[in-house]
Design a protein around this motif. Sequence first.
Motif, PDB file in Angstrom:
ATOM      1  N   LEU A  97     -34.708 -48.243 -26.082  1.00 29.90           N
ATOM      2  CA  LEU A  97     -33.882 -49.450 -26.139  1.00 29.90           C
ATOM      3  C   LEU A  97     -33.080 -49.419 -27.444  1.00 29.90           C
ATOM      4  CD1 LEU A  97     -36.530 -52.050 -24.974  1.00 29.90           C
ATOM      5  CD2 LEU A  97     -34.698 -51.069 -23.613  1.00 29.90           C
ATOM      6  N   LEU A  98     -31.957 -48.740 -27.422  1.00 30.12           N
ATOM      7  CA  LEU A  98     -31.105 -48.477 -28.583  1.00 30.12           C
ATOM      8  C   LEU A  98     -31.890 -47.742 -29.676  1.00 30.12           C
ATOM      9  CD1 LEU A  98     -28.991 -51.750 -28.757  1.00 30.12           C
ATOM     10  CD2 LEU A  98     -28.362 -49.569 -27.766  1.00 30.12           C
ATOM     11  N   ILE A  99     -32.741 -48.405 -30.407  1.00 33.21           N
ATOM     12  CA  ILE A  99     -33.483 -47.744 -31.478  1.00 33.21           C
ATOM     13  C   ILE A  99     -34.956 -47.564 -31.129  1.00 33.21           C
ATOM     14  CG2 ILE A  99     -34.193 -47.921 -33.891  1.00 33.21           C
ATOM     15  CD1 ILE A  99     -31.492 -49.341 -34.387  1.00 33.21           C
TER      16      ILE A  99
END
Length: 88
Positions: free
Chosen positions: A48-50
């Motif tokens: 999740l993105l990062i």
Amino acid sequence: MAQSSTDHKAHTPFLSRPGVRRLIPFVLITAIALIFIFQNSTSIEIRLLIPLVTMPMWGALLIAWGLGILACAFTLRRRRNRHSRRTR
């Protein structure tokens, strides 16, 4: 005596009503989607993105399905509002 529109509605068969006709495909697709979602129970990793999240696949599919339903409802609501402004 002439029949009013409420009398006509009372005699219309349930499955012939336009609202019910539009709801039947939604219910069928939803049932199939939920069966597919809950059959996939293995754990997966999702980025999740990062952060990297480990969760059951059914949870990820359920979240994606819910977001799709919200997007569809938002789009239909906007379209309905846009058409009602034009008819005025």
